[in-house]
Enzyme design. Structure first.
Site, PDB file in Angstrom:
ATOM      1  N   GLY A  11       0.833  -1.214   0.000  1.00  0.00           N
ATOM      2  CA  GLY A  11       0.000   0.000   0.000  1.00  0.00           C
ATOM      3  C   GLY A  11       0.856   1.248   0.000  1.00  0.00           C
ATOM      4  O   GLY A  11       1.868   1.313   0.700  1.00  0.00           O
ATOM      5  N   ARG A  72       0.772  -5.023  -5.151  1.00  0.00           N
ATOM      6  CA  ARG A  72       0.981  -6.244  -4.358  1.00  0.00           C
ATOM      7  C   ARG A  72       1.098  -7.368  -5.381  1.00  0.00           C
ATOM      8  O   ARG A  72       0.135  -7.680  -6.072  1.00  0.00           O
ATOM      9  CB  ARG A  72      -0.204  -6.482  -3.422  1.00  0.00           C
ATOM     10  CG  ARG A  72      -0.497  -5.293  -2.481  1.00  0.00           C
ATOM     11  CD  ARG A  72      -1.598  -5.642  -1.505  1.00  0.00           C
ATOM     12  NE  ARG A  72      -2.190  -4.462  -0.889  1.00  0.00           N
ATOM     13  CZ  ARG A  72      -1.708  -3.839   0.187  1.00  0.00           C
ATOM     14  NH1 ARG A  72      -0.617  -4.278   0.770  1.00  0.00           N
ATOM     15  NH2 ARG A  72      -2.320  -2.782   0.685  1.00  0.00           N
ATOM     16  N   ASP A 103       5.365  -5.125   5.673  1.00  0.00           N
ATOM     17  CA  ASP A 103       5.663  -6.507   6.002  1.00  0.00           C
ATOM     18  C   ASP A 103       5.814  -7.447   4.791  1.00  0.00           C
ATOM     19  O   ASP A 103       6.831  -8.149   4.644  1.00  0.00           O
ATOM     20  CB  ASP A 103       4.453  -6.967   6.837  1.00  0.00           C
ATOM     21  CG  ASP A 103       4.802  -8.075   7.748  1.00  0.00           C
ATOM     22  OD1 ASP A 103       5.909  -8.032   8.297  1.00  0.00           O
ATOM     23  OD2 ASP A 103       3.980  -8.991   7.884  1.00  0.00           O
ATOM     24  N   THR A 126       4.439   2.437   5.483  1.00  0.00           N
ATOM     25  CA  THR A 126       3.036   1.985   5.522  1.00  0.00           C
ATOM     26  C   THR A 126       2.285   2.857   6.506  1.00  0.00           C
ATOM     27  O   THR A 126       2.821   3.190   7.571  1.00  0.00           O
ATOM     28  CB  THR A 126       2.907   0.504   5.940  1.00  0.00           C
ATOM     29  OG1 THR A 126       1.538   0.260   6.327  1.00  0.00           O
ATOM     30  CG2 THR A 126       3.792   0.122   7.111  1.00  0.00           C
ATOM     31  N   ASP A 128       0.016   1.934   8.294  1.00  0.00           N
ATOM     32  CA  ASP A 128      -0.448   1.111   9.423  1.00  0.00           C
ATOM     33  C   ASP A 128       0.446   1.147  10.656  1.00  0.00           C
ATOM     34  O   ASP A 128      -0.001   0.783  11.746  1.00  0.00           O
ATOM     35  CB  ASP A 128      -0.593  -0.352   8.977  1.00  0.00           C
ATOM     36  CG  ASP A 128      -1.803  -0.572   8.096  1.00  0.00           C
ATOM     37  OD1 ASP A 128      -2.658   0.330   8.036  1.00  0.00           O
ATOM     38  OD2 ASP A 128      -1.889  -1.638   7.461  1.00  0.00           O
ATOM     39  N   ASP A 130       2.637  -0.884  11.519  1.00  0.00           N
ATOM     40  CA  ASP A 130       2.619  -2.221  12.130  1.00  0.00           C
ATOM     41  C   ASP A 130       3.907  -3.001  11.884  1.00  0.00           C
ATOM     42  O   ASP A 130       3.879  -4.225  11.768  1.00  0.00           O
ATOM     43  CB  ASP A 130       1.413  -3.017  11.601  1.00  0.00           C
ATOM     44  CG  ASP A 130       1.450  -3.165  10.090  1.00  0.00           C
ATOM     45  OD1 ASP A 130       2.226  -2.457   9.426  1.00  0.00           O
ATOM     46  OD2 ASP A 130       0.697  -4.005   9.568  1.00  0.00           O
ATOM     47  N   ARG A 172      -6.268  -3.477   8.527  1.00  0.00           N
ATOM     48  CA  ARG A 172      -6.850  -4.799   8.322  1.00  0.00           C
ATOM     49  C   ARG A 172      -6.390  -5.750   9.432  1.00  0.00           C
ATOM     50  O   ARG A 172      -7.147  -6.528   9.951  1.00  0.00           O
ATOM     51  CB  ARG A 172      -6.374  -5.310   6.953  1.00  0.00           C
ATOM     52  CG  ARG A 172      -7.186  -6.394   6.370  1.00  0.00           C
ATOM     53  CD  ARG A 172      -6.903  -6.595   4.893  1.00  0.00           C
ATOM     54  NE  ARG A 172      -5.542  -6.241   4.465  1.00  0.00           N
ATOM     55  CZ  ARG A 172      -5.223  -5.983   3.211  1.00  0.00           C
ATOM     56  NH1 ARG A 172      -6.135  -6.013   2.281  1.00  0.00           N
ATOM     57  NH2 ARG A 172      -3.990  -5.701   2.874  1.00  0.00           N
TER      58      ARG A 172
HETATM   59  O1  F6P Z   1      -1.360  -0.197   3.418  1.00  0.00           O
HETATM   60  C1  F6P Z   1      -2.009  -0.804   4.456  1.00  0.00           C
HETATM   61  C2  F6P Z   1      -3.475  -0.775   4.210  1.00  0.00           C
HETATM   62  O2  F6P Z   1      -3.839   0.557   3.984  1.00  0.00           O
HETATM   63  C3  F6P Z   1      -4.319  -1.407   5.288  1.00  0.00           C
HETATM   64  O3  F6P Z   1      -4.583  -0.592   6.387  1.00  0.00           O
HETATM   65  C4  F6P Z   1      -5.545  -1.753   4.523  1.00  0.00           C
HETATM   66  O4  F6P Z   1      -6.256  -2.747   5.180  1.00  0.00           O
HETATM   67  C5  F6P Z   1      -4.997  -2.199   3.224  1.00  0.00           C
HETATM   68  O5  F6P Z   1      -3.789  -1.499   3.057  1.00  0.00           O
HETATM   69  C6  F6P Z   1      -5.860  -1.977   2.026  1.00  0.00           C
HETATM   70  O6  F6P Z   1      -5.180  -2.415   0.900  1.00  0.00           O
HETATM   71  P1  F6P Z   1      -5.684  -2.272  -0.589  1.00  0.00           P
HETATM   72  O7  F6P Z   1      -5.554  -0.833  -0.959  1.00  0.00           O
HETATM   73  O8  F6P Z   1      -4.770  -3.131  -1.378  1.00  0.00           O
HETATM   74  O9  F6P Z   1      -7.098  -2.708  -0.590  1.00  0.00           O
END
Ligand code: F6P
Length: 322
Positions: A11, A72, A103, A126, A128, A130, A172
């Protein structure tokens, strides 16, 4: 080291551009050619790689998103595609990599080192926050401030109508954004994937506060909290108490926007440190922060350890919301 590559993966996060700029300019100042790898691991597999000059990264420090694009890659989880990516890098003479991501991105980076001995240094990027091994990740501060701005606005309307609101923030698998904005936004309850807040406890506390004269409340829910998404939580609250909760999902707007000064500074320091680490011959590490200091940790350790949400922040938010 004469040639390195830089890429963003997973992300996007505000401040990634500031990190790319720092890698390119620190590299060039050390007489290293810096190649941009586009669209993360997909671009590495497909050979979407081109040389970046200092002017190519001009005027991006203030921009959200990532000029290198991101993604991704499911393919990169397979060894045959990692080999293809490594062959592309070797064909260009790229001797080291800076990976800006979270991660999943670090798992890929660690595999590249293990399987193909391509030196790699990670920078945590990120929203997050995390990532184990770093107090802060690039983008977290901006995302928290973006969410907070929205929560403050929701509070205006919640107070005007005497309403209960659930504001869903990203995360998430993590509750770092939720715990920060919950405390900073004066939330009554915070639900995260790992907190032990339950619908029963939340309903009891909200009803109790109503009896003490409180007329509006805000619940912060991370995407991955236990009763499900925000609408599921609203339904569970309605069933349990008859209370009608309005839902506001902040979603991807938390990923955009101009990075805060904190994120720009963090990204610039980490980008420069990553290049310096490669030059010193370090590999398979992540640059992180511990207080004001930059620190390093092995990518293996980073990816196998979970960074827990601070229950202290959540408990404090609840204690102060009487
Ligand atoms: O980058 C992390 C994040 O923003 C999470 O908090 C979220 O759940 C996820 O990515 C959403 O990803 P995508 O944009 O691929 O749906």
């Amino acid at each position: 080291m004469k040639k390195i590559g830089v890429y963003t993966s997973g992300g996007d996060a505000p401040g990634m551009n500031a990190a790319i700029r720092a890698v390119v300019r620190m590299g060039v100042s050390k007489k290293i050619e810096v190649y941009g790898i586009y669209q993360g691991y997909s671009g590495m597999i497909e050979g979407k790689i081109s040389l970046l000059q200092p002017r190519d990264v001009a005027n991006i420090i203030q921009r959200g998103g990532t000029v290198l694009k991101t993604g991704r890659s499911a393919e990169f989880m397979k060894a045959e595609f990692r080999k293809k990516a490594a062959d592309n890098l070797k064909a260009l003479g790229i001797e080291g990599l800076v990976c800006i991501g979270g991660d999943g991105s670090f798992k890929g980076a660690h595999a590249l080192w293990e399987e193909h001995k391509i030196p790699v240094v990670g920078i945590p990027g990120t929203i997050d926050n995390d990532i184990y091994g770093s107090d802060n990740t690039i983008g977290f501060d901006t995302a928290v401030n973006t969410a907070l701005d929205a929560i403050d606005k929701i509070r205006d309307t919640a107070a005007s109508h005497d309403r209960l609101f659930i504001v869903e923030v990203m995360g998430r698998n993590s509750g770092h954004i939720a715990s920060y904005v919950g405390l900073a936004g004066g939330a009554e309850e915070i639900f995260t994937p790992d907190a032990n807040t339950t619908v029963e406890k939340a309903v009891d506390r909200i009803k109790d506060s109503m009896q003490r004269g409180k007329t509006s409340s805000i619940i912060i829910a991370a995407e991955g909290q236990k009763p499900g998404r925000a609408y599921d939580l609203a339904e569970a609250i309605r069933k349990k108490s008859g209370l009608d909760a309005k839902v506001c999902i902040l979603g991807h707007l938390q990923r955009g926007g101009s990075p805060t000064a904190i994120d720009r500074v963090l990204a610039s320091r980490m980008g420069a440190a990553a290049v310096e680490a490669l030059v010193k011959g370090q590999s398979d590490i992540m640059i992180g922060t511990e207080g004001p200091q930059l620190v390093t940790m092995s990518l293996e350790q980073v990816v196998k350890t979970e960074k827990k949400t601070s229950m202290d922040l959540i408990n404090l938010a609840t204690a102060l919301s009487i």
